[in-house]
Design a protein around this motif. Structure first.
Motif, PDB file in Angstrom:
ATOM      1  N   TYR A  34       1.015  -1.129   0.078  1.00 40.81           N
ATOM      2  CA  TYR A  34       0.124   0.044   0.185  1.00 40.81           C
ATOM      3  C   TYR A  34       0.746   1.195   0.039  1.00 40.81           C
ATOM      4  N   PHE A  35       0.213   2.575  -0.248  1.00 41.99           N
ATOM      5  CA  PHE A  35       1.092   3.755   0.244  1.00 41.99           C
ATOM      6  C   PHE A  35       0.050   4.503   0.677  1.00 41.99           C
ATOM      7  N   ILE A  36       0.644   5.690   1.017  1.00 38.34           N
ATOM      8  CA  ILE A  36      -0.118   6.589   1.837  1.00 38.34           C
ATOM      9  C   ILE A  36      -0.209   7.939   0.637  1.00 38.34           C
ATOM     10  N   SER A  37      -1.472   8.140   0.405  1.00 39.67           N
ATOM     11  CA  SER A  37      -1.840   9.607  -0.214  1.00 39.67           C
ATOM     12  C   SER A  37      -1.438  10.816   0.116  1.00 39.67           C
ATOM     13  N   ALA A  38      -1.325  11.684  -0.595  1.00 38.71           N
ATOM     14  CA  ALA A  38      -1.137  13.103   0.015  1.00 38.71           C
ATOM     15  C   ALA A  38      -2.009  13.510   0.820  1.00 38.71           C
ATOM     16  N   THR A  39      -3.248  12.955   1.006  1.00 40.95           N
ATOM     17  CA  THR A  39      -4.141  13.507   1.823  1.00 40.95           C
ATOM     18  C   THR A  39      -4.079  12.443   3.134  1.00 40.95           C
ATOM     19  N   GLY A  40      -3.038  11.701   3.235  1.00 46.13           N
ATOM     20  CA  GLY A  40      -2.985  10.760   4.297  1.00 46.13           C
ATOM     21  C   GLY A  40      -3.969   9.376   4.145  1.00 46.13           C
ATOM     22  N   ARG A  41      -4.505   9.096   3.120  1.00 49.52           N
ATOM     23  CA  ARG A  41      -5.284   8.121   3.068  1.00 49.52           C
ATOM     24  C   ARG A  41      -4.473   6.794   2.642  1.00 49.52           C
ATOM     25  N   ILE A  42      -4.774   5.341   2.957  1.00 45.80           N
ATOM     26  CA  ILE A  42      -3.935   4.418   2.678  1.00 45.80           C
ATOM     27  C   ILE A  42      -4.697   4.039   1.185  1.00 45.80           C
ATOM     28  N   GLN A  43      -3.788   3.645   0.330  1.00 41.27           N
ATOM     29  CA  GLN A  43      -4.429   3.531  -0.943  1.00 41.27           C
ATOM     30  C   GLN A  43      -3.780   2.064  -1.443  1.00 41.27           C
ATOM     31  N   VAL A  44      -4.870   1.061  -1.468  1.00 43.19           N
ATOM     32  CA  VAL A  44      -4.359  -0.355  -2.162  1.00 43.19           C
ATOM     33  C   VAL A  44      -5.060  -0.609  -3.528  1.00 43.19           C
ATOM     34  N   LEU A  45      -4.236  -1.042  -4.347  1.00 47.71           N
ATOM     35  CA  LEU A  45      -4.555  -1.400  -5.575  1.00 47.71           C
ATOM     36  C   LEU A  45      -5.527  -2.729  -5.445  1.00 47.71           C
ATOM     37  N   LYS A  46      -6.713  -2.490  -6.089  1.00 47.96           N
ATOM     38  CA  LYS A  46      -7.447  -3.854  -6.058  1.00 47.96           C
ATOM     39  C   LYS A  46      -6.940  -4.893  -6.712  1.00 47.96           C
ATOM     40  N   ALA A  47      -6.225  -4.641  -7.795  1.00 49.91           N
ATOM     41  CA  ALA A  47      -5.604  -5.683  -8.681  1.00 49.91           C
ATOM     42  C   ALA A  47      -4.779  -6.596  -7.631  1.00 49.91           C
ATOM     43  N   LEU A  48      -3.949  -5.928  -6.932  1.00 51.53           N
ATOM     44  CA  LEU A  48      -2.914  -6.743  -5.818  1.00 51.53           C
ATOM     45  C   LEU A  48      -3.776  -7.404  -4.843  1.00 51.53           C
ATOM     46  N   VAL A  49      -4.756  -6.961  -4.521  1.00 60.76           N
ATOM     47  CA  VAL A  49      -5.761  -7.658  -3.371  1.00 60.76           C
ATOM     48  C   VAL A  49      -6.457  -8.761  -4.129  1.00 60.76           C
ATOM     49  N   GLU A  50      -6.942  -8.805  -5.279  1.00 61.91           N
ATOM     50  CA  GLU A  50      -7.635  -9.730  -5.953  1.00 61.91           C
ATOM     51  C   GLU A  50      -6.270 -11.122  -6.532  1.00 61.91           C
ATOM     52  N   GLN A  51      -4.954 -10.487  -6.755  1.00 54.86           N
ATOM     53  CA  GLN A  51      -4.072 -11.454  -6.757  1.00 54.86           C
ATOM     54  C   GLN A  51      -3.634 -12.089  -5.735  1.00 54.86           C
ATOM     55  N   LYS A  52      -3.593 -11.342  -4.512  1.00 58.81           N
ATOM     56  CA  LYS A  52      -3.252 -12.024  -3.140  1.00 58.81           C
ATOM     57  C   LYS A  52      -4.266 -13.004  -2.824  1.00 58.81           C
ATOM     58  N   MET A  53      -5.564 -12.758  -3.211  1.00 56.78           N
ATOM     59  CA  MET A  53      -6.821 -13.679  -2.912  1.00 56.78           C
ATOM     60  C   MET A  53      -6.950 -14.805  -3.694  1.00 56.78           C
ATOM     61  N   GLY A  54      -6.179 -14.878  -4.796  1.00 56.78           N
ATOM     62  CA  GLY A  54      -6.059 -16.194  -5.931  1.00 56.78           C
ATOM     63  C   GLY A  54      -6.885 -15.821  -7.133  1.00 56.78           C
ATOM     64  N   MET A  55      -7.207 -14.592  -7.194  1.00 55.16           N
ATOM     65  CA  MET A  55      -8.021 -14.164  -8.483  1.00 55.16           C
ATOM     66  C   MET A  55      -6.914 -13.605  -9.692  1.00 55.16           C
TER      67      MET A  55
END
Length: 75
Positions: A34-55
């Motif tokens: 993940y990375f932290i945006s300029a506004t302080g929000r956590i940013q997680v790419l959907k594609a990485l989560v799908e890949q991690k979950m076996g999609m």
């Protein structure tokens, strides 16, 4: 879930945590980048989560079967 990144609700559902510090800790323990945006929000790419979950990239289960490498045991 629309867009490239998980929204706050999706992030809370994934991690089971409401606070950002707890979400970051959970993501780190799960090995999800993940990375932290300029506004302080956590940013997680959907594609990485799908890949991690076996999609696969198109949202289909990853059914590719890899064969064992028995040659690593031979001398």
């Amino acid at each position: 879930m629309t867009g490239m990144f998980l929204n706050q609700e999706d992030l809370e559902t994934l991690t089971g945590r409401k606070y950002r510090s707890c979400q970051r800790r959970w993501l780190e323990q799960a090995g999800i980048p993940y990375f932290i945006s300029a506004t302080g929000r956590i940013q997680v790419l959907k594609a990485l989560v799908e890949q991690k979950m076996g999609m696969a990239a198109k949202g289909k289960p990853n059914t590719q079967v890899s064969e064992p490498r028995w040659d690593v045991f031979s001398r």
